[in-house]
Write a protein that holds these residues in place. Structure first.
Motif, PDB file in Angstrom:
ATOM      1  N   GLN A 243       0.849  -1.290  -0.034  1.00  0.00           N
ATOM      2  CA  GLN A 243       0.039   0.000   0.057  1.00  0.00           C
ATOM      3  C   GLN A 243       0.690   1.382  -0.009  1.00  0.00           C
ATOM      4  OE1 GLN A 243      -3.293  -0.168   2.595  1.00  0.00           O
ATOM      5  NE2 GLN A 243      -2.931   2.034   3.065  1.00  0.00           N
ATOM      6  N   ASP A 244       1.925   1.376   0.572  1.00  0.00           N
ATOM      7  CA  ASP A 244       2.755   2.450   0.848  1.00  0.00           C
ATOM      8  C   ASP A 244       3.569   2.829  -0.502  1.00  0.00           C
ATOM      9  OD1 ASP A 244       3.849   1.783   4.461  1.00  0.00           O
ATOM     10  OD2 ASP A 244       2.036   2.978   3.518  1.00  0.00           O
ATOM     11  N   ARG A 245       3.607   1.808  -1.481  1.00  0.00           N
ATOM     12  CA  ARG A 245       4.248   2.129  -2.703  1.00  0.00           C
ATOM     13  C   ARG A 245       3.315   2.872  -3.667  1.00  0.00           C
ATOM     14  NH1 ARG A 245       6.936  -2.968  -2.203  1.00  0.00           N
ATOM     15  NH2 ARG A 245       5.532  -3.926  -3.519  1.00  0.00           N
ATOM     16  N   VAL A 246       1.903   2.930  -3.296  1.00  0.00           N
ATOM     17  CA  VAL A 246       1.127   3.762  -4.158  1.00  0.00           C
ATOM     18  C   VAL A 246       0.841   5.185  -3.638  1.00  0.00           C
ATOM     19  CG1 VAL A 246      -1.345   3.727  -5.039  1.00  0.00           C
ATOM     20  CG2 VAL A 246      -0.061   1.230  -4.648  1.00  0.00           C
ATOM     21  N   LYS A 247       1.360   5.736  -4.897  1.00  0.00           N
ATOM     22  CA  LYS A 247       0.944   7.305  -4.362  1.00  0.00           C
ATOM     23  C   LYS A 247      -0.390   7.738  -4.505  1.00  0.00           C
ATOM     24  CE  LYS A 247       2.888  11.824  -5.611  1.00  0.00           C
ATOM     25  NZ  LYS A 247       2.043  12.354  -4.735  1.00  0.00           N
ATOM     26  N   ARG A 248      -1.000   8.190  -3.313  1.00  0.00           N
ATOM     27  CA  ARG A 248      -2.401   8.364  -3.514  1.00  0.00           C
ATOM     28  C   ARG A 248      -2.584   9.953  -3.359  1.00  0.00           C
ATOM     29  NH1 ARG A 248      -4.578   3.653  -3.046  1.00  0.00           N
ATOM     30  NH2 ARG A 248      -3.342   2.032  -2.324  1.00  0.00           N
ATOM     31  N   TYR A 249      -3.695  10.241  -4.067  1.00  0.00           N
ATOM     32  CA  TYR A 249      -4.124  11.626  -3.790  1.00  0.00           C
ATOM     33  C   TYR A 249      -4.517  12.032  -2.277  1.00  0.00           C
ATOM     34  CZ  TYR A 249      -4.167  12.528  -8.873  1.00  0.00           C
ATOM     35  OH  TYR A 249      -3.633  12.886 -10.215  1.00  0.00           O
ATOM     36  N   LYS A 250      -3.840  13.098  -1.961  1.00  0.00           N
ATOM     37  CA  LYS A 250      -4.158  13.394  -0.452  1.00  0.00           C
ATOM     38  C   LYS A 250      -5.315  14.499  -0.504  1.00  0.00           C
ATOM     39  CE  LYS A 250      -1.627  10.288   1.213  1.00  0.00           C
ATOM     40  NZ  LYS A 250      -0.294  10.415   1.660  1.00  0.00           N
ATOM     41  N   VAL A 251      -5.831  14.644   0.418  1.00  0.00           N
ATOM     42  CA  VAL A 251      -7.142  15.566   0.762  1.00  0.00           C
ATOM     43  C   VAL A 251      -6.566  17.018   0.300  1.00  0.00           C
ATOM     44  CG1 VAL A 251      -8.495  16.868   2.532  1.00  0.00           C
ATOM     45  CG2 VAL A 251      -8.525  14.310   2.375  1.00  0.00           C
ATOM     46  N   HIS A 252      -5.067  17.398   0.848  1.00  0.00           N
ATOM     47  CA  HIS A 252      -4.619  18.697   0.891  1.00  0.00           C
ATOM     48  C   HIS A 252      -4.391  18.976  -0.811  1.00  0.00           C
ATOM     49  CE1 HIS A 252      -0.429  17.705   0.150  1.00  0.00           C
ATOM     50  NE2 HIS A 252      -0.728  16.661   0.910  1.00  0.00           N
ATOM     51  N   GLU A 253      -4.211  17.991  -1.733  1.00  0.00           N
ATOM     52  CA  GLU A 253      -4.086  18.179  -3.082  1.00  0.00           C
ATOM     53  C   GLU A 253      -5.223  18.773  -3.776  1.00  0.00           C
ATOM     54  OE1 GLU A 253      -1.165  15.513  -5.020  1.00  0.00           O
ATOM     55  OE2 GLU A 253      -2.193  14.088  -3.196  1.00  0.00           O
ATOM     56  N   ILE A 254      -6.600  18.496  -3.236  1.00  0.00           N
ATOM     57  CA  ILE A 254      -7.631  18.872  -4.024  1.00  0.00           C
ATOM     58  C   ILE A 254      -8.535  19.606  -3.361  1.00  0.00           C
ATOM     59  CG2 ILE A 254      -7.664  17.042  -5.701  1.00  0.00           C
ATOM     60  CD1 ILE A 254      -9.975  15.918  -4.178  1.00  0.00           C
ATOM     61  N   MET A 255      -8.303  19.989  -1.934  1.00  0.00           N
ATOM     62  CA  MET A 255      -9.027  20.692  -1.087  1.00  0.00           C
ATOM     63  C   MET A 255      -9.010  22.244  -1.421  1.00  0.00           C
ATOM     64  SD  MET A 255      -7.121  21.106   2.657  1.00  0.00           S
ATOM     65  CE  MET A 255      -6.189  22.588   2.889  1.00  0.00           C
ATOM     66  N   THR A 256     -10.066  22.858  -1.129  1.00  0.00           N
ATOM     67  CA  THR A 256     -10.103  24.430  -1.256  1.00  0.00           C
ATOM     68  C   THR A 256      -9.468  25.278  -0.059  1.00  0.00           C
ATOM     69  OG1 THR A 256     -11.930  24.152  -2.600  1.00  0.00           O
ATOM     70  CG2 THR A 256     -11.593  26.372  -1.945  1.00  0.00           C
ATOM     71  N   LYS A 257      -8.644  25.886  -0.182  1.00  0.00           N
ATOM     72  CA  LYS A 257      -7.985  26.473   1.039  1.00  0.00           C
ATOM     73  C   LYS A 257      -8.991  27.900   1.550  1.00  0.00           C
ATOM     74  CE  LYS A 257      -3.630  24.478   0.149  1.00  0.00           C
ATOM     75  NZ  LYS A 257      -2.583  24.885  -0.559  1.00  0.00           N
ATOM     76  N   GLN A 258      -9.698  28.351   0.547  1.00  0.00           N
ATOM     77  CA  GLN A 258     -10.558  29.395   1.197  1.00  0.00           C
ATOM     78  C   GLN A 258     -11.631  29.143   1.793  1.00  0.00           C
ATOM     79  OE1 GLN A 258     -10.985  32.074  -2.087  1.00  0.00           O
ATOM     80  NE2 GLN A 258     -10.697  34.025  -0.778  1.00  0.00           N
ATOM     81  N   VAL A 259     -11.668  29.066   3.072  1.00  0.00           N
ATOM     82  CA  VAL A 259     -13.215  28.484   3.746  1.00  0.00           C
ATOM     83  C   VAL A 259     -13.930  29.720   4.234  1.00  0.00           C
ATOM     84  CG1 VAL A 259     -13.782  27.177   5.617  1.00  0.00           C
ATOM     85  CG2 VAL A 259     -11.978  26.383   4.412  1.00  0.00           C
ATOM     86  N   GLU A 260     -15.106  30.009   3.727  1.00  0.00           N
ATOM     87  CA  GLU A 260     -16.172  31.010   4.305  1.00  0.00           C
ATOM     88  C   GLU A 260     -16.329  30.704   5.798  1.00  0.00           C
ATOM     89  OE1 GLU A 260     -16.219  33.845   2.906  1.00  0.00           O
ATOM     90  OE2 GLU A 260     -16.007  33.511   0.583  1.00  0.00           O
ATOM     91  N   SER A 261     -16.299  31.708   6.565  1.00  0.00           N
ATOM     92  CA  SER A 261     -16.683  31.157   8.030  1.00  0.00           C
ATOM     93  C   SER A 261     -17.546  32.577   8.742  1.00  0.00           C
ATOM     94  CB  SER A 261     -15.692  30.847   8.857  1.00  0.00           C
ATOM     95  OG  SER A 261     -14.653  31.883   9.003  1.00  0.00           O
ATOM     96  N   CYS A 262     -18.130  32.357   9.737  1.00  0.00           N
ATOM     97  CA  CYS A 262     -18.730  33.408  10.433  1.00  0.00           C
ATOM     98  C   CYS A 262     -18.680  32.755  12.082  1.00  0.00           C
ATOM     99  CB  CYS A 262     -20.319  33.455  10.015  1.00  0.00           C
ATOM    100  SG  CYS A 262     -21.426  32.123  10.422  1.00  0.00           S
ATOM    101  N   LYS A 263     -19.103  33.876  12.720  1.00  0.00           N
ATOM    102  CA  LYS A 263     -19.047  33.448  14.095  1.00  0.00           C
ATOM    103  C   LYS A 263     -20.541  33.043  14.677  1.00  0.00           C
ATOM    104  CE  LYS A 263     -14.916  34.539  14.316  1.00  0.00           C
ATOM    105  NZ  LYS A 263     -14.041  33.275  14.056  1.00  0.00           N
ATOM    106  N   GLU A 264     -20.493  32.505  15.822  1.00  0.00           N
ATOM    107  CA  GLU A 264     -21.667  32.152  16.364  1.00  0.00           C
ATOM    108  C   GLU A 264     -22.997  33.270  16.501  1.00  0.00           C
ATOM    109  OE1 GLU A 264     -22.102  28.819  19.312  1.00  0.00           O
ATOM    110  OE2 GLU A 264     -20.001  29.278  19.338  1.00  0.00           O
ATOM    111  N   ASP A 265     -22.408  34.555  16.725  1.00  0.00           N
ATOM    112  CA  ASP A 265     -23.378  35.731  16.729  1.00  0.00           C
ATOM    113  C   ASP A 265     -23.581  36.322  15.610  1.00  0.00           C
ATOM    114  OD1 ASP A 265     -21.092  36.823  16.453  1.00  0.00           O
ATOM    115  OD2 ASP A 265     -21.076  37.895  18.321  1.00  0.00           O
ATOM    116  N   THR A 266     -23.026  35.867  14.521  1.00  0.00           N
ATOM    117  CA  THR A 266     -23.402  36.409  13.148  1.00  0.00           C
ATOM    118  C   THR A 266     -24.939  35.890  13.128  1.00  0.00           C
ATOM    119  OG1 THR A 266     -21.282  35.706  12.445  1.00  0.00           O
ATOM    120  CG2 THR A 266     -22.817  36.358  10.611  1.00  0.00           C
ATOM    121  N   LEU A 267     -25.692  37.442  12.127  1.00  0.00           N
ATOM    122  CA  LEU A 267     -26.878  37.179  11.875  1.00  0.00           C
ATOM    123  C   LEU A 267     -27.093  36.270  10.713  1.00  0.00           C
ATOM    124  CD1 LEU A 267     -28.049  40.843  12.620  1.00  0.00           C
ATOM    125  CD2 LEU A 267     -28.219  38.719  14.003  1.00  0.00           C
ATOM    126  N   LEU A 268     -28.115  35.642  10.515  1.00  0.00           N
ATOM    127  CA  LEU A 268     -28.401  34.868   9.516  1.00  0.00           C
ATOM    128  C   LEU A 268     -28.384  35.602   8.124  1.00  0.00           C
ATOM    129  CD1 LEU A 268     -29.600  32.129   8.159  1.00  0.00           C
ATOM    130  CD2 LEU A 268     -31.924  32.563   8.816  1.00  0.00           C
TER     131      LEU A 268
END
Lengths: 294, 153
Positions: A150-175
């Motif tokens: 298994q170790d000899r197989v190079k696998r795509y990892k999450v960080h290779e295809i993930m989107t780094k820009q994550v939109e976020s808000c706080k718990e007190d942000t209004l809907l």
């Protein structure tokens, strides 16, 4: 021409056949009921036996609420028209190109020369096909019992295809602000985090449409409507593991952390996995791999 | 000779309000038998007395079905523990109106039994509400229709 795992496959191999269609005069409320019930993100609008007129998505419904429209408004007022079609015998590659070029997340398969819709193709359906491909491959991560091999197989990892820009808000942000952020981003959900950017919850477009239907108002805070806990995976997890997690947890996306108890560093969705257009490892000969960037 | 819906419909039936929590519907499904019949579908009536939908066993099972279940066949090591609990726990946050079938097919007391049968066959439904002047007055079950026909063979 660069080949990938999907080369030669047709739309009909991946599309879903369960199709729901609303009448143009059906209400937004009715549309929300069907979206919840069938766990879909968009629904066709048209008359029986006629070519569909449009599509109503959760984004359209969110926009309707933001604009102050009532739940009894007919869907024809908010639908996107016309729907984008493909043929059931079109190649999956061309369908993916159409989706990318038009920035849509689904195509409806129209039987050539008729008004009959054969099915709908969305990114998770393509992931299903890729997952099937990987699970039948003897190099697939879940088919490996010997760790050394298994170790000899190079696998795509999450960080290779993930989107780094994550939109976020706080718990007190209004809907209202949450809706504005969701409206402006291509993501179906927003992360709710604390001051240290640790994940506290998630608000999806589904949650927003649910609030609309239940008569909530836009002054409710994110903390009141978020879903928690947040489903997470690690940056160095194989993509296949993240996909499996999304499938089993009935999610479209999962947030990514570099290590335990760390702040969120990205998000990976089934759409990202579909855009990879390959099995989840480099075991396919390299000429068949193409990572499809935005 | 019995020939229309009113001749085979039952006139005692349970109803639900669209704003009722889904747990209330589940209680009815779990415990209710009406005239010896186990209930698998309940009419949903709004505050004006108009029928606005139907909640059936199928609606609830459809809701419980995971979104990506089609792919599950490819996963050999599904950790079953907790999956059913997670799916059923989600149900508790919903109301009857959220997952009922809003566009229902109904008949009137005077609809001919062959028309009733035709609708049931074509639309794959096992029960049809009977509406008169906008008010629900009964329910026709496919089992009663079946019994009615075979008694005449």
């Amino acid at each position: 021409m660069v080949k990938d795992t999907l080369t030669g496959l047709k739309v009909r191999h991946a599309m879903r056949k369960q199709l729901i269609m609303l009448d143009p005069v059906d209400s937004i409320d009715c549309a929300i009921q069907y979206l919840i019930k069938y766990k879909i993100n968009a629904i066709l609008v048209g008359k029986d036996s006629e070519k569909p007129l449009g599509v109503v998505s959760k984004t359209d419904i969110m926009g309707a609420w933001y604009s102050g429209l009532s739940l009894s408004t007919p869907v024809e007022m908010i639908m996107n028209s016309p729907p984008l079609f493909c043929g059931p015998d079109d190649t999956l590659d061309s369908a993916l190109d159409t989706m990318k070029a038009n920035k849509v997340y689904r195509l409806y398969a129209l039987e050539p020369g008729s008004n009959t819709i054969d099915g709908v193709l969305a990114y998770p359906d393509i992931v299903g096909l890729l997952y099937h491909y990987c699970s039948n491959c003897n190099q697939g991560i879940f088919n490996k019992s010997d760790e050394m091999v298994q170790d000899r197989v190079k696998r795509y990892k999450v960080h290779e295809i993930m989107t780094k820009q994550v939109e976020s808000c706080k718990e007190d942000t209004l809907l209202e602000s949450v809706v504005e952020i969701l409206w402006g981003s291509r993501f179906g959900a927003i992360l709710v985090s604390d001051d240290k950017n640790y994940p506290k919850g998630v608000i999806s477009k589904t949650d927003v449409t649910f609030c609309y239907r239940h008569g909530d108002d836009m002054t409710v805070t994110a903390g009141k409507i978020m879903s928690s806990p947040v489903a997470l995976c690690y940056e160095h997890d194989p993509v296949e593991k993240a996909i499996k997690s999304m499938i089993l947890k009935d999610l479209h996306r999962i947030f990514v952390i570099p290590k335990k108890h760390a702040a969120v560093s990205g998000v990976i969705s089934l759409t990202d996995a579909a855009r990879l257009r390959s099995g989840s490892c480099h075991a396919c000969i390299s000429s068949r791999i193409r990572v499809d960037d935005d | 000779m019995k020939t229309t819906a009113k001749d085979v419909m039952v006139t005692r039936f349970k109803t639900l309000n669209p704003d009722s929590p889904i747990t209330k519907a589940l209680e009815i499904f779990k415990s209710s038998k009406l005239d010896g019949k186990t209930i698998f579908g309940i009419m949903v009536i709004d505050k004006d007395g108009s029928i606005v939908g139907m909640l059936s066993m199928y609606d609830i099972l459809l809701f419980l079905l995971p979104k990506h279940v089609k792919i599950w066949g490819n996963i050999s090591d599904i950790e079953i523990e907790g999956i059913i609990e997670r799916a059923t726990a989600k149900l508790k946050n919903y109301f009857v109106g959220d997952i009922m079938t809003p566009k229902i097919i109904s008949v009137t007391p005077d609809t001919h039994l062959m028309m009733v049968l035709d609708i049931m066959m074509k639309k794959h439904v096992r029960r049809l509400p009977v509406i008169s002047n906008g008010e629900a007055v009964g329910m026709v079950y496919i089992s009663d229709l079946f019994k009615h026909f075979i008694e005449r063979v």
